[in-house]
Design an enzyme around this catalytic site. Structure first.
Site, PDB file in Angstrom:
ATOM      1  N   SER A   1      15.061 -22.983  25.736  1.00 37.05           N
ATOM      2  CA  SER A   1      14.879 -24.325  25.081  1.00 37.05           C
ATOM      3  C   SER A   1      15.509 -25.438  25.751  1.00 37.05           C
ATOM      4  O   SER A   1      15.240 -25.445  26.806  1.00 37.05           O
ATOM      5  CB  SER A   1      15.667 -23.985  23.467  1.00 37.05           C
TER       6      SER A   1
ATOM      7  N   HIS B   1      10.272 -20.902  17.956  1.00 34.57           N
ATOM      8  CA  HIS B   1      11.033 -20.983  18.918  1.00 34.57           C
ATOM      9  C   HIS B   1      12.199 -20.195  18.821  1.00 34.57           C
ATOM     10  O   HIS B   1      12.833 -19.954  20.114  1.00 34.57           O
ATOM     11  CB  HIS B   1      11.352 -22.476  18.592  1.00 34.57           C
TER      12      HIS B   1
ATOM     13  N   ASP C   1       5.457 -20.810  18.704  1.00 30.77           N
ATOM     14  CA  ASP C   1       6.347 -21.881  18.865  1.00 30.77           C
ATOM     15  C   ASP C   1       6.134 -23.070  18.542  1.00 30.77           C
ATOM     16  O   ASP C   1       4.937 -23.632  19.056  1.00 30.77           O
ATOM     17  CB  ASP C   1       7.123 -21.907  20.146  1.00 30.77           C
TER      18      ASP C   1
ATOM     19  N   ARG D   1      19.948 -30.293   9.937  1.00 31.76           N
ATOM     20  CA  ARG D   1      20.046 -28.999  10.190  1.00 31.76           C
ATOM     21  C   ARG D   1      18.720 -28.289   9.371  1.00 31.76           C
ATOM     22  O   ARG D   1      18.023 -27.475   9.958  1.00 31.76           O
ATOM     23  CB  ARG D   1      21.021 -28.066  10.046  1.00 31.76           C
TER      24      ARG D   1
END
Lengths: 525, 525
Positions: free
Chosen positions: A244, A506, A469, A313
């Site tokens: 990432s 991801h 992803d 979030r």
């Protein structure tokens, strides 16, 4: 609650109904002043979920909002010093990022940053696993994702599981073999787990930097890591490894310090951030910055922006997994199908997102999120961007070396006024688009990126991508691979995990020891 | 601004620096009470973008936040009755939704809703184009997307361009031929452009429903539309046509009233909402509901939640276009590359999203967004869901017919308490996933959806999807097509626009007269 029968009986005759104005913005001039004041001093419906609006007859019951009640209770508890129960860890793919038990490198020298800011001194928190050999040639720098601490694996000083616990261990069956390698993981500059970031005290004032913290880049973070390597006496890394944001930093390490990096592993990363991921991070930042408790970053003596952090979030979590996985796991199941629908979490996918936000909202520093998220947006290893950064840095350096007492360091003004003209859609944009060949199959890496990655021409590089992803889509890893190969690198390995291998999007890099960890381990053996 | 030289000179010696606690949540007990109070009465940094924090020496300048200043100015203007300048229309794919010039059908009968709520009476705003033939057999019901008004095309009463202006006109070159058909478009129930919605007065109180508005479904909206058709004397539609939410309603029209619908056109719609789109709408709703000015929906006499609406629209806009299109149009260009980076809109993609939010934040009713967005999440044409809805409706009907003065209508309690247990990740979820075959190529429509769509077995159906659509991905239209065919329908046409045809994602239906409008026109001729 009213029965239908009674409501209908009380209904006003239709002819008495005046249409409500279709313009939804009521002019406050239509309202008595004291009414407005009342609304602003005590908002309706804010006590224990019970509406304090006039309890007049209505055709249907007032909805309730237990999720908002819970947020307000937390705000109140934070204000009244009530202990906030910690969310249980162990649910969700990421373990809680624990801090403590790390070592700290304190740099006596300032860190001059890509965009002109300066950290007069800085800390780098780090942890290590395995043993550094006498020739100091077996070190691996493990780079982290956005929100991770240096705690990649449990240690005697901190026995909690780390964020890559199952990927690190003794023997060739682990991605990172601690029998062979000395693994170093740092908290990034800008973070909040021991390295210098916005919550750290500015030496000039003793107060937290807050939003007087300067703009940092991933390259700045990497430079700080390499001063730690200097401190440890490590001239050259056996490898740089990251996923990432860490996958971006891993490439940057090799590009910035080609002579100091052996192999390069970049998992679910990219060579330059693309507009969709910038957009998704932008909306997270805007949501966070709109929380009144964010207070333009100066919340360290007050209530942290836990609502904005929770919402940010939740949005981020949408980008970490993929649609097909959710389709399989949550489908359209509701948390309690016997209840009528609600605007608070209702579908199982909603309770999952809600929980992800809950778990994080008081665990991470809001300003760290803003600065690091922005650093990711700014990331671009293209040659032109690297050259411009070097020119800027040279300019700052020159000015620093001149006697500029009382002068300005222009570039350090980390602000931007809004463009005077709002963005305007081009009239003929449809026609233009059609003539350009930008379909995914024909996509070629920009020449400037090919040139930028040419510094890695002779490095062994492993690039791993995941088809499911959506945040760092597989075309971005293909772009890195193509750019490296077009730049002359004949030692690039590319692994792409199809949807039949991983549906975890991801997050795959946190979960899949076999299909991510396996190739990494073999590449490093 | 301080020069670097001076800052370094004032820097405290390192040994005097106490580490800032790594725990980011400061206990309020560490703060004097009056300090906390001060912060809450006058927030720092809120006057014209100038920080009112102590102007102590700092290593770097305070960032400024012109985007937050602008929001606060708007709040202040709304409070002080200052006229808000209207955003210019014409930029972005969607024209401003104008209202006015529509006709209104006022139902004398109540509308009993799928989840137990009731509208004692209701309005349906509608507009028409073309001429209804004497046998009333040439009507097309055009269904809208989430935020659209009935103004699909300009009219003498409202000459502004409509949201499908170029798709409607005289002759076979148009998708909807007004020489041949009588086109009807309504504002949906729950909306704010003339049909009954949360901003409408509840006949029982004369006050806006706000969040005493009952939960509505897309099927409820369709039922209201068909009472309008009754009023117009139209027994059977020549066709039902819709895009996005309208594509869902178009299928629902045929399923609910198979005898009253001829052909069915569903563009960029679906047979059931999937978790990713639910997730994206959920976060929009949570962001909006977290705006303090939303006031649990009771904002009609106060400042509307323009900040939450702006943020929600920015998130929505991310889902309306596709990554490849942005890659081509915005790439990584910044609004002003000569300026240092900023946390306010900075990259061109960010100014685009900011503008999309600005344009919409005072144009649409926040509660309408919440209710209609929720209705989309609830949409599922599977047989089991339809049967359950019918059973619920029958139950409500029975209770309404009994003499229940003073009694409760249980299902009408439109609320849900949070589950006591937060969502927990299953331990072995990785292993489970791998064993299930849920890859996109092997995906089959659920049997229950096949059964649910069997009502359309003998209808001519056109389904259009767009490969670059991330909100209603192409597999959802394929699912509808497969479900129809597996249910025995041999008259399904399926058009899927590849990335080489359209990069405009979900918005394609608003833009592409040739590749969307063309097939629709030919299907209806």
């Amino acid at each position: 609650m009213q029965s239908l029968q009674r409501i209908v009986l009380r209904q006003q005759p239709l002819r008495h109904l005046s249409r409500y104005p279709s313009n939804i913005l009521r002019k406050p001039s239509q309202l008595p002043t004291n009414h407005l004041r009342l609304i602003h001093s005590t908002r309706p419906g804010r006590q224990n979920g019970t509406a304090t609006e006039p309890q007049s007859t209505s055709s249907n019951p007032q909805m309730s909002f237990p999720c908002l009640d819970a947020l307000e209770t937390r705000t109140s508890n934070l204000l009244n010093k009530t202990t906030i129960p910690k969310q249980t860890s162990g649910s969700g793919p990421e373990p809680s990022y624990t801090s403590g038990g790390y070592q700290t490198f304190v740099s006596p020298n300032p860190l001059h940053l890509d965009w002109g800011g300066t950290l007069p001194t800085y800390f780098v928190a780090y942890e290590t696993w395995g043993t550094l050999n006498p020739s100091k040639t077996n070190a691996i720098l493990l780079q982290t994702g956005l929100s991770a601490s240096s705690h990649a694996h449990s240690t005697p000083a901190n026995p909690s599981p780390g964020w890559w616990e199952k990927f690190i261990g003794p023997g060739p069956s682990y991605a990172l073999d601690t029998d062979k390698y000395f693994i170093i993981c740092t908290n990034v500059i800008g973070g909040c787990y021991g390295s210098t970031g916005p919550s750290s005290p500015d030496p000039a004032s003793g107060q937290p930097y807050a939003t007087k913290f300067p703009i940092v880049t991933l390259e700045d973070m990497v430079r700080a890591q390499f001063t730690l390597l200097d401190h440890l006496g490590i001239e050259k890394l056996a490898a740089s490894v990251g996923s990432s944001m860490g996958g971006m930093q891993s490439l940057a390490s090799g590009v910035l310090f080609p002579e100091r990096v052996g192999k390069v592993v970049s998992i679910s990363g990219c060579g330059r951030s693309h507009p969709y991921s910038i957009a998704m991070r932008f909306v997270q930042r805007q949501v966070l910055m709109s929380d009144p408790n964010w207070s333009r970053g100066h919340y360290y003596d007050s209530i942290p922006p836990h609502v904005g952090m929770k919402l940010a979030r939740e949005i981020a979590t949408v980008t970490y997994r993929s649609g097909p996985e959710w389709e399989n796991r949550f489908s359209r199941r509701r948390a309690d199908a016997s209840q009528p629908p609600a605007l608070c979490p209702d579908f199982l996918i909603e309770t999952y997102l809600d929980h992800a936000g809950e778990k994080w909202c008081l665990e991470y520093d809001a300003n760290s999120l803003l600065y690091i998220s922005k650093a990711m947006d700014l990331f671009d290893l293209s040659k032109g961007v690297q050259d411009a950064a070097r020119d800027r840095r040279d300019g700052y350096e020159t000015r620093r070396n001149e006697d500029v007492v009382g002068g300005d360091l222009e570039g350090a003004q980390c602000t931007l006024t809004l463009p005077e003209q709002a963005y305007q859609e081009q009239e003929d944009v449809v026609g233009e688009e059609k003539s350009a060949d930008v379909s995914s199959s024909a996509r070629q890496p920009p020449k400037d990126l090919v040139a930028g990655l040419a510094a890695l021409k002779n490095h062994k590089v492993l690039v791993i991508g995941v088809e499911s992803d959506i945040l760092f889509p597989a075309w971005q890893q293909r772009e890195v691979v193509d750019a490296l190969r077009q730049g002359g690198n004949t030692n690039v390995e590319h692994v792409e995990l199809g949807e039949d291998i991983s549906m975890f999007g991801h997050d795959t890099f946190l979960l899949d020891t076999e299909n991510v960890g396996g190739p990494v381990g073999r590449f490093l053996q």
